[in-house]
Design an enzyme around this catalytic site. Structure first.
Site, mmCIF file in Angstrom:
data_model
loop_
_atom_site.group_PDB
_atom_site.id
_atom_site.type_symbol
_atom_site.label_atom_id
_atom_site.label_comp_id
_atom_site.label_asym_id
_atom_site.label_seq_id
_atom_site.Cartn_x
_atom_site.Cartn_y
_atom_site.Cartn_z
ATOM 1 N N GLY A 1 51.856 27.841 56.998
ATOM 2 C CA GLY A 1 52.347 28.827 56.032
ATOM 3 C C GLY A 1 53.228 29.840 56.747
ATOM 4 O O GLY A 1 53.226 31.033 56.432
ATOM 5 N N GLY B 1 56.071 32.248 54.821
ATOM 6 C CA GLY B 1 55.724 33.270 53.837
ATOM 7 C C GLY B 1 55.983 34.674 54.373
ATOM 8 O O GLY B 1 56.506 34.849 55.479
ATOM 9 N N GLN B 2 55.606 35.657 53.569
ATOM 10 C CA GLN B 2 55.890 37.063 53.908
ATOM 11 C C GLN B 2 55.281 37.444 55.261
ATOM 12 O O GLN B 2 55.963 37.962 56.135
ATOM 13 C CB GLN B 2 55.344 37.991 52.809
ATOM 14 C CG GLN B 2 55.717 39.449 53.002
ATOM 15 C CD GLN B 2 54.734 40.416 52.351
ATOM 16 O OE1 GLN B 2 53.692 40.005 51.812
ATOM 17 N NE2 GLN B 2 55.042 41.689 52.401
ATOM 18 N N ILE C 1 55.401 24.156 53.875
ATOM 19 C CA ILE C 1 55.805 23.094 52.942
ATOM 20 C C ILE C 1 57.312 23.157 52.671
ATOM 21 O O ILE C 1 57.914 22.219 52.188
ATOM 22 C CB ILE C 1 54.961 23.184 51.659
ATOM 23 C CG1 ILE C 1 55.017 21.896 50.859
ATOM 24 C CG2 ILE C 1 55.324 24.406 50.829
ATOM 25 C CD1 ILE C 1 53.847 21.727 49.919
ATOM 26 N N ASP D 1 52.229 19.997 54.443
ATOM 27 C CA ASP D 1 51.499 20.559 53.310
ATOM 28 C C ASP D 1 50.123 20.982 53.828
ATOM 29 O O ASP D 1 49.387 20.153 54.371
ATOM 30 C CB ASP D 1 51.381 19.465 52.233
ATOM 31 C CG ASP D 1 50.644 19.940 50.994
ATOM 32 O OD1 ASP D 1 50.045 21.042 51.025
ATOM 33 O OD2 ASP D 1 50.672 19.196 49.997
ATOM 34 N N TYR E 1 42.057 34.275 42.804
ATOM 35 C CA TYR E 1 42.375 34.516 44.216
ATOM 36 C C TYR E 1 41.196 35.173 44.933
ATOM 37 O O TYR E 1 40.781 34.742 46.024
ATOM 38 C CB TYR E 1 43.617 35.405 44.252
ATOM 39 C CG TYR E 1 44.070 35.886 45.607
ATOM 40 C CD1 TYR E 1 44.502 35.004 46.587
ATOM 41 C CD2 TYR E 1 44.127 37.255 45.883
ATOM 42 C CE1 TYR E 1 44.963 35.474 47.805
ATOM 43 C CE2 TYR E 1 44.591 37.722 47.102
ATOM 44 C CZ TYR E 1 45.004 36.828 48.060
ATOM 45 O OH TYR E 1 45.461 37.286 49.269
ATOM 46 N N LYS F 1 38.941 33.785 48.013
ATOM 47 C CA LYS F 1 38.848 34.490 49.299
ATOM 48 C C LYS F 1 37.387 34.819 49.647
ATOM 49 O O LYS F 1 36.968 34.686 50.803
ATOM 50 C CB LYS F 1 39.710 35.762 49.281
ATOM 51 C CG LYS F 1 41.204 35.485 49.352
ATOM 52 C CD LYS F 1 41.599 34.862 50.700
ATOM 53 C CE LYS F 1 43.061 34.543 50.823
ATOM 54 N NZ LYS F 1 43.397 33.786 52.030
ATOM 55 N N ILE G 1 50.592 44.309 51.752
ATOM 56 C CA ILE G 1 51.414 44.422 52.962
ATOM 57 C C ILE G 1 52.873 44.682 52.562
ATOM 58 O O ILE G 1 53.461 43.920 51.785
ATOM 59 C CB ILE G 1 51.321 43.130 53.825
ATOM 60 C CG1 ILE G 1 49.850 42.757 54.091
ATOM 61 C CG2 ILE G 1 52.095 43.297 55.120
ATOM 62 C CD1 ILE G 1 49.051 43.743 54.892
HETATM 63 C C1 AKB Z 1 48.021 40.316 46.388
HETATM 64 O O1 AKB Z 1 48.451 41.325 45.793
HETATM 65 O O2 AKB Z 1 47.613 39.299 45.806
HETATM 66 C C2 AKB Z 1 47.956 40.345 47.899
HETATM 67 C C3 AKB Z 1 46.627 40.797 48.410
HETATM 68 C C4 AKB Z 1 46.188 42.189 48.230
HETATM 69 O O3 AKB Z 1 45.914 40.026 48.978
HETATM 70 N N1 AKB Z 1 48.982 41.189 48.408
#
Ligand code: AKB
Length: 317
Positions: free
Chosen positions: A9, A12-13, A36, A53, A143, A147, A173
């Protein structure tokens, strides 16, 4: 360092800036980037890039074996706002990529893993201010659920199999080099681009939505420091709370107005407001400060100065 580092990855940012920094520290030939899709020119030209991937175990295993990889930074993930729209794909990516690397370490193929968690592991029943390291965790987003589950598996693999996995709960971030994708905290980046370009911004979060945030350089510093810390200093194997600054869209707009007095902000909260409301306003990160010496360098003022300068510079390129 004997083996090489793999960043999954990498485009990404966070992955982009992390890869560049690791190449600066350890040398370009020591750090392999994979994603990817291809990424920023600076990243693609500064060392080896291998298309892969993160969900494909065989592809990852081949890269690891062929390049003598010892440390893996697994940065691939679907973030909060996008994950709400594609729950099963988010679960598939966020969980399976983690299982692949945990199992590589369990089998002795790699030595050390960095895996990012997030403030999204907390939920509406969590204390909102100075959220403690250990507290009620009932995330309400796809999400956040992925996590929190990932954190439990990291701790399990450490306790059961001795897997050296290290993790941080990233706040939002803020950076100007690579755009973020699909997060709830992304407004705090969009606002700078619009302020520089048009002097106007419509926030998708309400004016008083306080969230924990951090400038990219601090996030990269923390990521590298936790990986460099002696193993005996890492006492938390789920994930460490990490904090720098907390602000609302209104406070951030006020800081931007110090640079552009004609800057205007409007508020039109959408579904992301509900996500923001379920997350902490500020974080207690004393365990990270005590265990591995975490200290942030950037406050709101310093971050705003650099963001405006950075975005202006990028727009001129
Ligand atoms: C999001 O906003 O989904 C992310 C995070 C806080 O993990 N930047």
């Amino acid at each position: 360092m004997s083996g090489r580092i793999l960043i999954i990855g990498a485009c990404g940012q966070i992955g982009t800036e992390l890869t560049l920094k690791l190449r600066e520290i350890y040398g370009e030939d020591k750090v392999i980037a994979s994603d990817i899709r291809e990424g920023a020119e600076e990243l693609m030209q500064s060392g080896t890039f291998i298309k892969a991937d993160a969900k494909n175990k065989e592809q990852l295993e081949n890269i690891i074996r062929e390049n003598q990889i010892k440390d893996v930074y697994l940065m691939a993930a679907m973030l909060s706002a996008t994950a709400e729209k594609a729950p099963m794909q988010a679960w598939d990516l966020n969980m399976n990529s983690l299982f692949h690397v945990l199992n590589f370490a369990k089998e002795g193929l790699i030595n050390k893993i960095f895996w990012p968690s997030s403030i999204a592991v907390f939920g509406p029943s969590t204390p909102k201010d100075a959220t403690p390291q250990t507290t009620v965790m009932e995330p309400t987003t796809v999400y956040g659920i992925s996590k929190l589950t990932g954190e439990r598996w990291c701790e399990y693999y450490y306790n059961k199999f001795g897997v050296d996995v290290r993790s941080i709960r990233y706040p939002g971030i803020i950076s100007y080099k690579t755009l973020p994708g699909g997060g709830t905290t992304d407004y705090a980046i969009d606002i700078f681009h619009e302020a520089v370009k048009t002097r106007k911004y419509t926030s998708f979060l309400a004016k008083d939505a306080a969230l924990p945030m951090m400038f990219m350089d601090d996030a990269i510093k923390a990521t590298i420091e936790i990986m460099q810390a002696p193993e005996e200093n890492i006492h938390i194997r789920s994930s460490y709370n990490l904090a720098a600054i907390s602000f609302t869209p209104e406070i951030l707009a006020g800081e931007i107005k110090k640079h552009f007095s004609d800057f205007e902000i409007n508020y039109d909260p959408d579904f992301r407001q509900k996500i923001a409301e379920s997350w902490p306003s500020s974080i207690d990160d004393s365990a990270a400060r005590k265990d591995w010496g975490w200290q942030h360098d950037y406050d709101l003022e310093k971050m705003t100065d650099i963001m405006i300068e950075g975005v202006e510079h990028r727009l001129q390129e």
